[in-house]
Write a protein that holds these residues in place. Structure first.
Motif, PDB file in Angstrom:
ATOM      1  N   ASN A 129      58.818  51.937  86.557  1.00 32.32           N
ATOM      2  CA  ASN A 129      58.493  51.193  85.755  1.00 32.32           C
ATOM      3  C   ASN A 129      56.954  50.763  86.158  1.00 32.32           C
ATOM      4  OD1 ASN A 129      58.685  49.406  87.940  1.00 32.32           O
ATOM      5  ND2 ASN A 129      59.735  47.745  86.842  1.00 32.32           N
ATOM      6  N   TYR A 130      56.354  51.395  86.905  1.00 34.77           N
ATOM      7  CA  TYR A 130      54.896  51.332  86.999  1.00 34.77           C
ATOM      8  C   TYR A 130      53.950  52.286  86.436  1.00 34.77           C
ATOM      9  CZ  TYR A 130      56.591  48.587  91.164  1.00 34.77           C
ATOM     10  OH  TYR A 130      57.001  47.903  91.809  1.00 34.77           O
ATOM     11  N   ALA A 131      54.553  53.302  85.561  1.00 36.08           N
ATOM     12  CA  ALA A 131      53.719  53.988  84.987  1.00 36.08           C
ATOM     13  C   ALA A 131      54.180  54.317  83.345  1.00 36.08           C
ATOM     14  CB  ALA A 131      53.787  55.435  85.459  1.00 36.08           C
ATOM     15  N   GLU A 132      53.451  54.271  82.461  1.00 35.97           N
ATOM     16  CA  GLU A 132      53.489  54.433  81.167  1.00 35.97           C
ATOM     17  C   GLU A 132      52.830  55.512  80.447  1.00 35.97           C
ATOM     18  OE1 GLU A 132      53.755  51.358  77.139  1.00 35.97           O
ATOM     19  OE2 GLU A 132      52.605  50.838  78.795  1.00 35.97           O
ATOM     20  N   TYR A 133      53.316  56.371  79.799  1.00 35.13           N
ATOM     21  CA  TYR A 133      52.537  57.514  79.263  1.00 35.13           C
ATOM     22  C   TYR A 133      52.326  57.410  77.807  1.00 35.13           C
ATOM     23  CZ  TYR A 133      52.980  59.739  83.997  1.00 35.13           C
ATOM     24  OH  TYR A 133      52.873  59.726  85.279  1.00 35.13           O
ATOM     25  N   PHE A 134      51.366  58.048  77.350  1.00 38.68           N
ATOM     26  CA  PHE A 134      51.026  58.350  75.840  1.00 38.68           C
ATOM     27  C   PHE A 134      50.348  59.529  75.897  1.00 38.68           C
ATOM     28  CE2 PHE A 134      50.906  53.840  76.648  1.00 38.68           C
ATOM     29  CZ  PHE A 134      51.569  53.271  75.422  1.00 38.68           C
ATOM     30  N   ARG A 135      50.451  60.432  74.616  1.00 37.07           N
ATOM     31  CA  ARG A 135      49.736  61.572  74.278  1.00 37.07           C
ATOM     32  C   ARG A 135      48.636  61.342  73.038  1.00 37.07           C
ATOM     33  NH1 ARG A 135      52.618  66.905  73.860  1.00 37.07           N
ATOM     34  NH2 ARG A 135      51.046  67.557  75.373  1.00 37.07           N
ATOM     35  N   ALA A 136      47.560  61.874  73.032  1.00 37.59           N
ATOM     36  CA  ALA A 136      46.730  61.484  71.943  1.00 37.59           C
ATOM     37  C   ALA A 136      45.672  62.613  71.670  1.00 37.59           C
ATOM     38  CB  ALA A 136      45.938  60.166  72.111  1.00 37.59           C
ATOM     39  N   ARG A 137      45.317  62.840  70.672  1.00 34.44           N
ATOM     40  CA  ARG A 137      43.823  63.628  70.518  1.00 34.44           C
ATOM     41  C   ARG A 137      42.489  62.795  70.696  1.00 34.44           C
ATOM     42  NH1 ARG A 137      46.219  68.196  68.976  1.00 34.44           N
ATOM     43  NH2 ARG A 137      48.004  68.279  67.683  1.00 34.44           N
ATOM     44  N   THR A 138      42.751  61.377  70.400  1.00 33.39           N
ATOM     45  CA  THR A 138      41.465  60.530  70.690  1.00 33.39           C
ATOM     46  C   THR A 138      41.692  59.198  71.244  1.00 33.39           C
ATOM     47  OG1 THR A 138      41.628  59.390  68.386  1.00 33.39           O
ATOM     48  CG2 THR A 138      40.227  61.545  68.860  1.00 33.39           C
ATOM     49  N   VAL A 139      40.950  58.760  72.240  1.00 33.84           N
ATOM     50  CA  VAL A 139      41.235  57.597  72.846  1.00 33.84           C
ATOM     51  C   VAL A 139      39.788  56.710  72.736  1.00 33.84           C
ATOM     52  CG1 VAL A 139      41.996  56.255  74.804  1.00 33.84           C
ATOM     53  CG2 VAL A 139      42.896  58.495  74.393  1.00 33.84           C
ATOM     54  N   GLU A 140      39.944  55.361  72.496  1.00 32.02           N
ATOM     55  CA  GLU A 140      38.840  54.459  72.624  1.00 32.02           C
ATOM     56  C   GLU A 140      39.256  53.416  73.390  1.00 32.02           C
ATOM     57  OE1 GLU A 140      36.696  53.643  68.983  1.00 32.02           O
ATOM     58  OE2 GLU A 140      37.248  55.689  68.101  1.00 32.02           O
ATOM     59  N   ILE A 141      38.402  52.844  74.148  1.00 36.95           N
ATOM     60  CA  ILE A 141      38.840  51.755  75.052  1.00 36.95           C
ATOM     61  C   ILE A 141      37.388  50.603  74.860  1.00 36.95           C
ATOM     62  CG2 ILE A 141      39.366  50.454  77.001  1.00 36.95           C
ATOM     63  CD1 ILE A 141      40.259  52.995  78.201  1.00 36.95           C
ATOM     64  N   PRO A 142      37.329  49.557  73.712  1.00 38.56           N
ATOM     65  CA  PRO A 142      36.414  48.683  73.683  1.00 38.56           C
ATOM     66  C   PRO A 142      35.988  47.990  74.808  1.00 38.56           C
ATOM     67  CG  PRO A 142      37.853  48.728  71.768  1.00 38.56           C
ATOM     68  CD  PRO A 142      38.594  49.642  72.756  1.00 38.56           C
ATOM     69  N   GLY A 143      34.719  47.476  75.089  1.00 35.29           N
ATOM     70  CA  GLY A 143      34.579  46.711  76.059  1.00 35.29           C
ATOM     71  C   GLY A 143      34.406  47.190  77.699  1.00 35.29           C
ATOM     72  N   THR A 144      34.280  48.421  77.411  1.00 36.53           N
ATOM     73  CA  THR A 144      33.968  49.272  78.854  1.00 36.53           C
ATOM     74  C   THR A 144      32.342  49.581  79.186  1.00 36.53           C
ATOM     75  OG1 THR A 144      34.898  51.334  77.558  1.00 36.53           O
ATOM     76  CG2 THR A 144      36.545  50.048  79.044  1.00 36.53           C
ATOM     77  N   ALA A 145      31.506  49.580  78.278  1.00 40.42           N
ATOM     78  CA  ALA A 145      30.276  49.802  78.395  1.00 40.42           C
ATOM     79  C   ALA A 145      30.024  49.147  79.715  1.00 40.42           C
ATOM     80  CB  ALA A 145      29.367  49.333  77.348  1.00 40.42           C
ATOM     81  N   GLY A 146      29.110  49.957  80.649  1.00 37.34           N
ATOM     82  CA  GLY A 146      28.818  49.656  82.017  1.00 37.34           C
ATOM     83  C   GLY A 146      29.746  50.003  83.056  1.00 37.34           C
ATOM     84  N   SER A 147      30.923  50.403  82.797  1.00 39.51           N
ATOM     85  CA  SER A 147      31.760  50.721  83.699  1.00 39.51           C
ATOM     86  C   SER A 147      31.749  51.868  84.444  1.00 39.51           C
ATOM     87  CB  SER A 147      33.418  50.633  83.142  1.00 39.51           C
ATOM     88  OG  SER A 147      33.613  49.445  82.350  1.00 39.51           O
ATOM     89  N   VAL A 148      32.194  51.953  85.598  1.00 40.38           N
ATOM     90  CA  VAL A 148      32.393  53.211  86.356  1.00 40.38           C
ATOM     91  C   VAL A 148      33.577  53.767  86.085  1.00 40.38           C
ATOM     92  CG1 VAL A 148      32.426  54.430  88.652  1.00 40.38           C
ATOM     93  CG2 VAL A 148      30.962  52.435  88.313  1.00 40.38           C
ATOM     94  N   VAL A 149      33.449  55.475  85.633  1.00 36.21           N
ATOM     95  CA  VAL A 149      34.550  56.164  85.376  1.00 36.21           C
ATOM     96  C   VAL A 149      34.884  57.354  86.320  1.00 36.21           C
ATOM     97  CG1 VAL A 149      34.542  55.453  82.858  1.00 36.21           C
ATOM     98  CG2 VAL A 149      33.364  57.473  83.625  1.00 36.21           C
ATOM     99  N   ASN A 150      35.807  57.813  86.727  1.00 36.41           N
ATOM    100  CA  ASN A 150      36.018  59.069  87.325  1.00 36.41           C
ATOM    101  C   ASN A 150      35.989  60.083  86.564  1.00 36.41           C
ATOM    102  OD1 ASN A 150      36.965  61.174  88.950  1.00 36.41           O
ATOM    103  ND2 ASN A 150      39.251  60.027  89.181  1.00 36.41           N
ATOM    104  N   ILE A 151      35.202  61.165  86.462  1.00 33.49           N
ATOM    105  CA  ILE A 151      35.107  62.439  85.691  1.00 33.49           C
ATOM    106  C   ILE A 151      35.243  63.501  86.522  1.00 33.49           C
ATOM    107  CG2 ILE A 151      33.737  63.861  84.040  1.00 33.49           C
ATOM    108  CD1 ILE A 151      32.255  61.115  83.290  1.00 33.49           C
ATOM    109  N   ASP A 152      36.330  64.196  86.829  1.00 32.85           N
ATOM    110  CA  ASP A 152      36.625  65.280  87.595  1.00 32.85           C
ATOM    111  C   ASP A 152      36.344  65.048  89.002  1.00 32.85           C
ATOM    112  OD1 ASP A 152      37.797  67.022  85.589  1.00 32.85           O
ATOM    113  OD2 ASP A 152      35.898  68.012  85.024  1.00 32.85           O
TER     114      ASP A 152
END
Length: 296
Positions: A249-272
């Motif tokens: 119950n610690y992981a929840e999965y979805f599948r999509a072609r597009t994703v948006e997360i409002p309010g994340t400007a200025g965040s650090v992301v992991n890219i590869d």
């Protein structure tokens, strides 16, 4: 390489554990496998994003194959230039985790990986656009990105270094609340981290999204809740390596072609595997079959 002669460029990240012995072995096998009339060059990167610049110049110079020698970050830089061009990318997995190479079944052994490139079998795979960048394997936000940022600054590479950073920072990390628009449908979750998977793993065989495929036109989204440190060590973490985290119950999965997360400007992301700070809110979109990769 049989048939028509090729121009092949090897772009090598010298920070990816390239010892004098490995360099000598690389040059020897370039000569043995590609020396029968092919035009080959070996260049070493000198600074971040240099591999992208070298790849762009190689495309202008009509190279037939461009090889990324390094980890997922180096592959990302080369792929950024090759994305949408059809020019094949070879992979020499010199990195720590080698997530995309493992996902595609590319041997981690230098000689065997060189033979794969010499045979020249190609496959088109998806890439994912993340704001104004692309990634080929995994991106993430939250604790994942914090660890990536600290690992990037560490002088010690490998799984043990990565694990030490996790153990040091895990207890004090405060989860964030996120609103996600998944193909336009809004959900809200409090999460330790959210991973966006084009391949099935971070590397080291840590399969965060075991069902993910790099050529199905879908992005697998894994939203992870925060277990206690004890449960994370003895319950959740082993399940990542067995590919069964989704059965908890610690992981929840979805599948999509597009994703948006409002309010994340200025965040650090992991890219590869590489940390990056984004100026605008996070937006992701799958770009189906846009990268040509040499595979076994």
């Amino acid at each position: 390489m049989a048939g028509e002669k090729k121009k092949v460029l090897f772009i090598i990240n010298p920070k990816a554990g390239i010892t004098p012995k490995i360099e000598a072995l690389l040059r020897l096998h370039v000569s043995l496998l590609f020396g029968n009339g092919n035009e080959t060059s070996i260049v070493f990167t000198k600074y971040p994003h240099h591999a992208t610049e070298l790849s762009e110049k190689a495309i202008e110079d009509h190279y037939d194959i461009i090889v990324a020698g390094g980890g997922d970050g180096t592959i990302n830089e080369v792929a950024t230039a090759l994305f949408g061009t059809g020019v094949p990318m070879g992979i020499l997995p010199f990195g720590s985790g080698n997530g995309l190479a493992r996902h595609l079944g590319i041997p981690l052994n230098l000689i065997h990986a060189m033979r794969v490139i010499a045979r020249g079998n190609t496959r088109l795979i998806d890439t994912v656009q993340l704001n104004d960048r692309i990634f080929t394997s995994i991106a993430g936000i939250g604790f994942d990105a914090v660890v990536a940022e600290k690992f990037d600054k560490s002088d010690v590479r490998g799984l043990l270094s990565y694990t030490a950073i996790i153990l040091k920072d895990y207890r004090r990390y405060t989860c964030n609340k996120y609103r996600l628009l998944i193909d336009g449908q809004s959900i809200e979750r409090e999460a330790l981290m959210i991973s966006f998977a084009n391949s099935n793993q971070f590397g080291f065989h840590a399969r965060i999204a075991p069902q993910a495929s790099s050529c199905d036109g879908w992005l697998d989204i894994c939203i992870i809740r925060k277990p206690s440190l004890i449960k994370a060590i003895f319950f959740a973490a082993p399940r990542i390596f067995f590919g069964t985290l989704g059965k908890t119950n610690y992981a929840e999965y979805f599948r999509a072609r597009t994703v948006e997360i409002p309010g994340t400007a200025g965040s650090v992301v992991n890219i590869d595997g590489e940390p990056a700070r984004i100026d605008n809110d996070l937006k992701l979109e799958v770009k189906p079959l846009t990268l040509n990769v040499i595979v076994p």
